[in-house]
Write a protein that holds these residues in place. Structure first.
Motif, PDB file in Angstrom:
ATOM      1  N   UNK A 243      13.304   2.231 -23.414  1.00  0.00           N
ATOM      2  CA  UNK A 243      13.224   3.064 -22.568  1.00  0.00           C
ATOM      3  C   UNK A 243      13.828   2.272 -21.508  1.00  0.00           C
ATOM      4  N   UNK A 244      14.789   2.593 -20.588  1.00  0.00           N
ATOM      5  CA  UNK A 244      15.717   1.946 -19.641  1.00  0.00           C
ATOM      6  C   UNK A 244      15.263   2.930 -18.173  1.00  0.00           C
ATOM      7  N   UNK A 245      15.583   2.390 -17.080  1.00  0.00           N
ATOM      8  CA  UNK A 245      15.341   3.200 -15.600  1.00  0.00           C
ATOM      9  C   UNK A 245      16.643   3.318 -15.056  1.00  0.00           C
ATOM     10  N   UNK A 246      17.034   4.505 -15.094  1.00  0.00           N
ATOM     11  CA  UNK A 246      18.323   5.101 -14.397  1.00  0.00           C
ATOM     12  C   UNK A 246      18.488   4.684 -12.951  1.00  0.00           C
ATOM     13  N   UNK A 247      19.388   3.785 -12.606  1.00  0.00           N
ATOM     14  CA  UNK A 247      19.759   3.202 -11.238  1.00  0.00           C
ATOM     15  C   UNK A 247      20.550   4.080 -10.508  1.00  0.00           C
ATOM     16  N   UNK A 248      21.669   4.680 -11.169  1.00  0.00           N
ATOM     17  CA  UNK A 248      22.596   5.691 -10.737  1.00  0.00           C
ATOM     18  C   UNK A 248      23.309   6.401 -11.534  1.00  0.00           C
ATOM     19  N   UNK A 249      23.372   7.933 -11.422  1.00  0.00           N
ATOM     20  CA  UNK A 249      24.093   8.830 -12.103  1.00  0.00           C
ATOM     21  C   UNK A 249      25.349   8.992 -11.819  1.00  0.00           C
ATOM     22  N   UNK A 250      26.276   8.505 -12.594  1.00  0.00           N
ATOM     23  CA  UNK A 250      27.590   8.751 -11.972  1.00  0.00           C
ATOM     24  C   UNK A 250      28.115   9.990 -12.366  1.00  0.00           C
ATOM     25  N   UNK A 251      27.867  10.790 -13.603  1.00  0.00           N
ATOM     26  CA  UNK A 251      28.028  12.070 -13.663  1.00  0.00           C
ATOM     27  C   UNK A 251      27.349  12.447 -14.703  1.00  0.00           C
ATOM     28  N   UNK A 252      27.616  13.825 -15.579  1.00  0.00           N
ATOM     29  CA  UNK A 252      26.838  14.280 -16.433  1.00  0.00           C
ATOM     30  C   UNK A 252      26.641  13.491 -17.910  1.00  0.00           C
ATOM     31  N   UNK A 253      27.731  12.819 -17.749  1.00  0.00           N
ATOM     32  CA  UNK A 253      27.986  11.995 -19.081  1.00  0.00           C
ATOM     33  C   UNK A 253      27.782  10.377 -18.947  1.00  0.00           C
ATOM     34  N   UNK A 254      27.582   9.881 -17.862  1.00  0.00           N
ATOM     35  CA  UNK A 254      27.649   8.421 -17.496  1.00  0.00           C
ATOM     36  C   UNK A 254      26.499   8.126 -16.650  1.00  0.00           C
ATOM     37  N   UNK A 255      25.699   7.273 -16.731  1.00  0.00           N
ATOM     38  CA  UNK A 255      24.666   6.590 -15.824  1.00  0.00           C
ATOM     39  C   UNK A 255      24.728   5.058 -15.914  1.00  0.00           C
ATOM     40  N   UNK A 256      24.449   4.486 -14.911  1.00  0.00           N
ATOM     41  CA  UNK A 256      24.008   3.274 -14.784  1.00  0.00           C
ATOM     42  C   UNK A 256      22.429   2.904 -14.821  1.00  0.00           C
ATOM     43  N   UNK A 257      21.915   2.118 -15.847  1.00  0.00           N
ATOM     44  CA  UNK A 257      20.359   1.897 -16.206  1.00  0.00           C
ATOM     45  C   UNK A 257      20.192   0.530 -15.981  1.00  0.00           C
ATOM     46  N   UNK A 258      18.888   0.412 -15.783  1.00  0.00           N
ATOM     47  CA  UNK A 258      18.468  -1.220 -15.588  1.00  0.00           C
ATOM     48  C   UNK A 258      17.693  -1.371 -17.107  1.00  0.00           C
ATOM     49  N   UNK A 259      18.302  -2.472 -17.413  1.00  0.00           N
ATOM     50  CA  UNK A 259      17.803  -2.991 -18.818  1.00  0.00           C
ATOM     51  C   UNK A 259      16.934  -4.513 -18.678  1.00  0.00           C
ATOM     52  N   UNK A 260      16.068  -4.680 -19.362  1.00  0.00           N
ATOM     53  CA  UNK A 260      15.191  -5.766 -19.163  1.00  0.00           C
ATOM     54  C   UNK A 260      15.834  -7.150 -19.066  1.00  0.00           C
ATOM     55  N   UNK A 261      16.779  -7.243 -20.177  1.00  0.00           N
ATOM     56  CA  UNK A 261      17.410  -8.338 -20.473  1.00  0.00           C
ATOM     57  C   UNK A 261      18.672  -8.483 -19.795  1.00  0.00           C
ATOM     58  N   UNK A 262      19.577  -7.233 -20.013  1.00  0.00           N
ATOM     59  CA  UNK A 262      21.095  -7.551 -19.361  1.00  0.00           C
ATOM     60  C   UNK A 262      21.096  -6.930 -17.972  1.00  0.00           C
ATOM     61  N   UNK A 263      20.034  -6.474 -17.251  1.00  0.00           N
ATOM     62  CA  UNK A 263      20.099  -6.056 -16.028  1.00  0.00           C
ATOM     63  C   UNK A 263      21.008  -4.512 -15.938  1.00  0.00           C
ATOM     64  N   UNK A 264      21.848  -4.536 -15.141  1.00  0.00           N
ATOM     65  CA  UNK A 264      22.512  -3.053 -14.956  1.00  0.00           C
ATOM     66  C   UNK A 264      23.320  -2.941 -16.432  1.00  0.00           C
ATOM     67  N   UNK A 265      23.286  -2.008 -17.164  1.00  0.00           N
ATOM     68  CA  UNK A 265      24.107  -1.478 -18.114  1.00  0.00           C
ATOM     69  C   UNK A 265      24.812   0.052 -17.831  1.00  0.00           C
ATOM     70  N   UNK A 266      25.818   0.186 -18.295  1.00  0.00           N
ATOM     71  CA  UNK A 266      26.578   1.257 -18.409  1.00  0.00           C
ATOM     72  C   UNK A 266      26.366   2.245 -19.781  1.00  0.00           C
ATOM     73  N   UNK A 267      25.924   3.404 -19.523  1.00  0.00           N
ATOM     74  CA  UNK A 267      25.461   4.048 -20.721  1.00  0.00           C
ATOM     75  C   UNK A 267      26.502   5.563 -20.709  1.00  0.00           C
ATOM     76  N   UNK A 268      27.016   5.714 -21.614  1.00  0.00           N
ATOM     77  CA  UNK A 268      28.017   6.762 -21.939  1.00  0.00           C
ATOM     78  C   UNK A 268      27.420   7.788 -23.116  1.00  0.00           C
ATOM     79  N   UNK A 269      27.351   8.991 -22.827  1.00  0.00           N
ATOM     80  CA  UNK A 269      26.935  10.001 -23.739  1.00  0.00           C
ATOM     81  C   UNK A 269      27.018  11.435 -23.377  1.00  0.00           C
ATOM     82  N   UNK A 270      27.143  12.417 -24.126  1.00  0.00           N
ATOM     83  CA  UNK A 270      27.325  13.636 -23.977  1.00  0.00           C
ATOM     84  C   UNK A 270      26.217  14.285 -23.395  1.00  0.00           C
ATOM     85  N   UNK A 271      26.210  14.753 -22.078  1.00  0.00           N
ATOM     86  CA  UNK A 271      24.962  15.190 -21.202  1.00  0.00           C
ATOM     87  C   UNK A 271      24.102  14.151 -20.773  1.00  0.00           C
TER      88      UNK A 271
END
Length: 280
Positions: free
Chosen positions: A4-32
């Motif tokens: 489970x990650x914590x959302x840092x920024x919502x870029x739009x309905x399909x893309x968010x930047x989230x905080x990962x324990x190991x990798x810090x900021x990651x970009x996540x892409x997925x429908x909705x």
């Protein structure tokens, strides 16, 4: 175990930047994925179709600034295209292609809709140097044209092929373009010195371009070809014009790359040049 990650920024309905324990900021892409989400919300790592890092701060900033100007369905489509490229190339793509190809395709589609076309002066060279990337880029162009109901100029295949090559080799587009410009300079010198017009669709032209590219790569990596003293004497005597021109080309390469070029390259270049001269 579900991450489970914590959302840092919502870029739009399909893309968010989230905080990962190991990798810090990651970009996540997925429908909705970002629908009705806000900063601080939890999100399952498994919900993303694709997760990638953007370690380079400039690239991350570029991606964040770019997304608000892109239709959301287009982001999902570009993600599909990247999966297609990865599958066709059989290699994992460097993460920077997410920014580079998203940026490039967005503006290429916009230009096509306005009927604005850019030519690509290196099209034949790109096809000769990167045949697999060129074929995959053809597939990308076909998919974009079918989905968006637009028509791309042929040069677009070359531009996309360069992005693909950059992503599979982890070379910057700047370096790739610098080498292509050097090859063009060498070709112009050959045409001028031998008073001939090279046919770009000719197999011997393709061989010459590939050899020049490999010679530049070898110089860049400090690789040597080995000595061929007997062959040198024969070529020097039999083909003095091509032999002397080959030396000129080596000097230009050394100056442009600011690196030594193995002298044995002269012999192989002489053979390529003599073949082209004989044909003309």
């Amino acid at each position: 175990m579900e991450q489970v990650l914590t959302i840092e920024k919502v870029l739009n309905n399909n893309v968010v930047i989230a905080l990962h324990d190991t990798y810090k900021e990651v970009v996540m892409i997925g429908n909705g994925l970002g629908f009705n989400k806000k900063k601080g919300d939890s999100i399952s790592f498994n919900k993303a179709d694709k997760t990638f890092l953007l370690k380079d701060e400039k690239e991350k900033e570029q991606y964040v600034n770019l997304l608000p100007h892109i239709e959301e369905n287009l982001i999902g489509f570009i993600h599909e295209l990247l999966l297609f490229v990865e599958e066709q190339m059989g290699k994992e793509l460097n993460e920077h292609i997410h920014v580079a190809l998203t940026d490039h395709l967005t503006f290429a589609i916009s230009r096509a809709k306005k009927d604005m076309h850019f030519s690509n002066p290196f099209l034949y060279e790109i096809e000769a140097l990167y045949p697999k990337e060129y074929q995959v880029a053809k597939g990308v162009v076909k998919k974009v044209e079918d989905r968006m109901d637009i028509s791309f100029p042929e040069g677009e295949i070359g531009f996309i092929a360069l992005h693909i090559h950059s992503a599979v080799t982890d070379k910057s587009l700047r370096d790739i373009n610098r080498y292509n410009l050097l090859i063009s300079k060498l070709v112009a010198l050959i045409e001028e010195s031998l008073s001939l017009q090279l046919k770009k669709d000719d197999v011997d032209y393709h061989r010459l371009i590939q050899h020049l590219h490999r010679a530049i790569d070898r110089a860049h990596q400090g690789q040597a070809l080995g000595e061929e003293n007997k062959l040198e004497e024969v070529l020097k005597k039999e083909y003095p014009v091509c032999y002397n021109l080959a030396w000129k080309l080596i000097k230009v390469m050394q100056n442009q790359l600011n690196k030594p070029v193995d002298e044995a390259e002269v012999l192989y270049l002489t053979i390529h040049l003599q073949r082209l001269l004989h044909k003309s």
